[in-house]
Every structure is written in C-alpha cells, then in structure tokens.
Design an enzyme around this catalytic site. Structure first.
Site, mmCIF file in Angstrom:
data_model
loop_
_atom_site.group_PDB
_atom_site.id
_atom_site.type_symbol
_atom_site.label_atom_id
_atom_site.label_comp_id
_atom_site.label_asym_id
_atom_site.label_seq_id
_atom_site.Cartn_x
_atom_site.Cartn_y
_atom_site.Cartn_z
ATOM 1 N N LYS A 205 -10.084 -7.408 7.972
ATOM 2 C CA LYS A 205 -10.901 -7.540 9.180
ATOM 3 C C LYS A 205 -10.854 -6.251 9.988
ATOM 4 C CE LYS A 205 -7.678 -9.517 12.528
ATOM 5 N NZ LYS A 205 -7.520 -10.337 13.706
ATOM 6 N N HIS B 180 0.829 -1.215 0.000
ATOM 7 C CA HIS B 180 0.000 0.000 0.000
ATOM 8 C C HIS B 180 0.857 1.256 0.000
ATOM 9 C CE1 HIS B 180 -3.238 -2.823 0.838
ATOM 10 N NE2 HIS B 180 -4.062 -1.865 0.450
HETATM 11 S S1 SF4 Z 1 -8.823 -15.419 16.259
HETATM 12 FE FE1 SF4 Z 1 -7.613 -14.633 17.973
HETATM 13 S S2 SF4 Z 1 -5.534 -15.237 17.529
HETATM 14 FE FE2 SF4 Z 1 -6.685 -15.420 15.623
HETATM 15 S S3 SF4 Z 1 -6.428 -13.460 14.530
HETATM 16 FE FE3 SF4 Z 1 -8.272 -13.298 15.783
HETATM 17 S S4 SF4 Z 1 -7.575 -12.397 17.728
HETATM 18 FE FE4 SF4 Z 1 -5.773 -13.175 16.667
#
Ligand code: SF4
Lengths: 296, 188
Positions: free
Chosen positions: B99, B35
């Site tokens: 995310k 980016h």
């Molecule tokens: S599930 Fe838990 S360990 Fe996996 S990316 Fe998400 S916060 Fe991190």
C-alpha cells in the site's frame, strides 16, 4: 459500583468499537460509494471497504488489523472512582487483547519490546472529566498508526504555503494537509482540527473533536461554514479513495478552537482513516447501559 | 479482471495502471527483514521466478494443525524502495502487492524487468484474510519472527489495483500531479 460489571461493560465496548463502524461513518462511506464513477478504481476500493465493514461486524473481528492506539474519555460521576475505573479498563483491555479484539500494540520506545497486553506507560490514554449527574459516560477511539502518521501541525504565518493568521490561512493549511496525505493514511479520511492552543493542547483538542458525529453541524457558525467549504474543496482535488483518484477524498472535517498566546498561532490537524473506530456508552451506578452513543 | 498463476511476463506486461485485478494462485509475503536479507546476497528458500511478493506482516495462527490467516492487510511499501527494483531484476519477481505506492527507482525497474505494483485496499483485513484460502508453508520464521517470515499464501480472487505498470506509468505520480494542479487552481 460493581467493578466486575464495569469491566464486562468495558470489554463489550472494546469489542463493538473494534468490530463495528459507527452509523454516521458507514452512512458517509455509502454516500461516497454511490457517488464514485462506475467501474473506477475509487469505487472498487470503497466496495472492498464496505464488504470489509460487513464482514468484521458479522464475525466480531477487528475491522482493520491495526487496532491502533486506545484513547479513552470518561465523564465520572461521584460514585465512580478514577483509580477503580482505570483498573477495570486495563483488565478489559488485557482480556480484549487475549481474545483478539485488539492487536498487541504497545511497544517500549527504548527497548522496542512489545508488552503483549496493550498496557504500558501512556497506554491506554485516559482523559477524565468529573460530572455532577448520575451516569457514567465512556467514549473510546482506536486510532491506527498509518493515519496518525499523517497528522501535522502548522505554525502561522507559514510562508511555504502563504498562510496568514486568519481563517483564510487555516483553509490553506487544511487543503495542504489533505494534499500531502494523498491516500497514504488509508483515505477517504476525516480531519479533526484545532485552531490555536499550544502544540500539545492543540493536537489533543484536534483528536477530541473527532468524537463529534460526521452529520452534526458546528454550533459556531464561522467554523460550520469553514468545515463545509473544506470538505467540498478537498473532495474536488481528485485524490479519491486510497489515493486512486475520485471524488471521495475526505468523509468529514471537524474544527474546534482554543485561545492562544499572542506570539503563537498553531493549526493542529489529526487525520483519521476510513476505519474510524469510535463508540461510547452511558452507564448507571447499578451497571445498566442505558445508551450506546453512535449507534442508530 | 482475473490474473491467474503462472504470473508470466506476458500477462504482467498486458496490465495497465488503473486495472482492477483479482489474483488467484500462490504468492509470498515479504517485508523489511526479507528484503534486506535478499539484497545482502541471501539465498531465497523459494523459487521467486515469476512470483508475486506481498508486503504484509500477517497474523497467522495454527488451528487443528493447520495455519489459518486471521488478518492479512498490506503494509506500507515505500520502506523497500532501495531494495525492490534490484530484487525484481535478480529473481525475476513479476509483481509486488502493498500500500501507498513506490518511487521512481521501482518504477524504472518495473519497465526494465516487466513487473508491476499492485495496491491492496489498506485496512481491509477481513476481506483480504478471507481470500487467502490456504497457507501451504512458511520459511525463515525462526530467523525473522512470524510477521517478517516468508509465508506461502494460496489466494483466490485477491482484490488489488494496478497503480504502477511496466510501461512507466504510476497512478500515484499522476494523482499527485493532478491534485497539486487542482489545488493551485483553487487557491488562484
Ligand atoms: S485503515 Fe487505518 S488503522 Fe488500518 S492500516 Fe489503514 S491507517 Fe492503519
């Protein structure tokens, strides 16, 4: 004690911890999934999560690619020497990293260099307790970075959220922490909480209380009531799995307490993600594992 | 619903916040280094017109001469907030997957450009890796290192949720506002 057998047992403990979620956690995730509205994005998120849990177990692969910080608690009987235990554990960690049960997750904070072995100052973290009995108990937890970043500590009174130095104030802290986390710590999450202590001991106790199973009841009646209340209230906020909206915002709340000095009143909150990886073994001097904690 | 390549503006504009989407086609990974590089005027080694960028630092290994994805979960997107919108506009990127959601600047560009934000399921490493059926190529691996490189992923039914659409709606804003309101009601 045969160090080779201990190492082998510890490697198996790491494999299971990384690839299998505990029975109590799976049960609560399933319950949340049944509760979420049909066709909602929250239910969809839990569906993918459930598939993922099954696949990781079948393939013996990490549930999440962030295999987190390695936290170890051990109750040492007289026959188990602390230094020998650490050596065997470290060997098992290096092996587990090579096989791929663990990601290379230990970074030098000054140079930024990854040790590649998961060993380094403070990694893994050990907590030892000497015990009188004959068996060795080892518990471990893998705590991912995304969830760890959602941890927070309040110093009461806290004027921003109007929290005073009592359980009513603690309630405000825990609901505020849940609101701030939204879905960012890979919720649905679990809160491990310590009321009191100092800034360091508070966080350690908050994490340690996550070793309790989600379906147990706090022997302290006041805290049992508060845990139930917070879980219910947090799940009424509408944050839901991954922050997509819905009823499953938290899977559990576990609260403990420590005495404090009169001048301080800390509330320490550890946030755990849905990929709640913890397991444990009970082992005899001969090397036989008599029990897996957290498995059915 | 299914979303298949080519990812045209028309298909993307038809998506709404809350839609559960399964993506099939070629997507590119890109995180911090890529980016910043593109934002600083770097030339893209691939044609990004009507593309999908995945915020992901995957674990990819070579087995029998072929790239195989071992883990391919999303990473936190908000770090790309300063760059994402302008890059969407410049290269006609139609979507990003990540995310945690992104901010108002990206939301504004989504509207302007005709782009969306897809939220993958955080932590679902195994399911997501399985949906990457082929890794045709990798770019800029020498410059940026493997996790930061541009990986070509051919995905099949890759599961995501639209959390920011091209009509100015953000599920993250909505859930934050509603949960804040619910909390203040609860506290009376
Ligand atoms: S599930 Fe838990 S360990 Fe996996 S990316 Fe998400 S916060 Fe991190």
């Amino acid at each position: 004690m045969d160090a080779k057998i201990l190492e082998k047992n510890l490697l198996e403990l790491i494999r299971r911890t990384s690839s299998q979620l505990p029975r109590d956690v799976v049960e609560v995730i399933d319950k949340g999934w049944r509760k979420e509205k049909k066709d909602s994005s929250g239910k969809y998120a839990l569906e993918v999560i459930r598939d993922n849990i099954g696949m990781a177990k079948d393939k013996s692969q990490p549930i999440c690619q962030d295999t987190g910080a390695i936290i170890c608690y051990a109750d040492l009987p007289q026959w188990c020497d602390e230094r020998l235990f650490v050596k065997a554990y470290e060997k098992a960690v290096v092996k587990a990293t090579k096989i791929g049960y663990l990601r290379q997750n230990s970074v030098d904070s000054i140079t930024g260099e990854n040790s590649g072995t998961n060993l380094g100052p403070g990694n893994p973290t050990f907590h030892f307790h000497p015990v009188k009995g004959k068996s060795l108990t080892v518990k471990m937890m893998l705590k991912g970075g995304g969830s760890e970043n959602m941890a927070c500590q309040y110093s009461l009174p806290d004027n921003r959220i109007g929290a005073g130095r009592d359980l009513a104030g603690v309630r405000k802290c825990l609901l505020d922490a849940t609101l701030n986390a939204q879905g960012k710590g890979c919720g649905p999450g679990i809160l491990g909480v310590c009321i009191g202590g100092d800034r360091g001991s508070g966080y350690i106790a908050a994490k340690e209380t996550l070793f309790r199973t989600l379906d147990d009841v706090n022997p302290d009646k006041r805290l049992a009531k508060l845990e139930k209340q917070i879980l219910k209230e947090a799940n009424s906020l509408g944050i839901g799995p991954m922050g997509f909206g819905g009823q499953t915002t938290l899977l559990g709340v576990k609260i403990t307490h420590r005495n404090r000095v009169p001048a301080s009143f800390f509330v320490s909150v550890a946030y755990m993600c849905w990929a709640f990886r913890r397991n444990g073994i009970v082992m005899s001097e001969g090397g036989k594992i008599s029990r897996w904690l957290y498995e059915s | 619903m299914l979303l298949e390549a080519p990812f045209t503006e028309k298909k993307i504009r038809a998506l709404r916040v809350g839609d559960k989407v399964e993506i099939t086609g070629l997507i590119y990974t890109g995180r911090d280094a890529v980016h910043k590089y593109l934002h600083d005027g770097g030339k893209s080694p691939v044609d990004l017109t009507d593309s999908i960028i995945y915020h992901c630092g995957p674990v990819v290994v070579k087995e029998k001469g072929k790239w195989v994805v071992k883990a391919a979960g999303p990473t936190t997107s908000i770090r790309e907030e300063p760059y994402q919108g302008p890059l969407m506009e410049k290269f006609k990127i139609r979507a990003v997957i990540g995310k945690g959601g992104m901010g108002p600047k990206t939301l504004e560009y989504c509207q302007k450009v005709g782009a969306v934000y897809f939220h993958a399921i955080g932590g679902a490493a195994q399911v997501l890796a399985e949906r990457v059926i082929e890794v045709p190529d990798v770019h800029m691996a020498e410059e940026f290192g493997s996790p930061e490189a541009i990986w070509e992923f051919r995905v099949e039914r890759f599961p995501v949720v639209v959390t920011m659409d091209s009509h100015g709606k953000s599920l993250h804003e909505k859930v934050l506002a509603e949960s804040t309101k619910n909390l203040s009601k609860l506290l009376g």
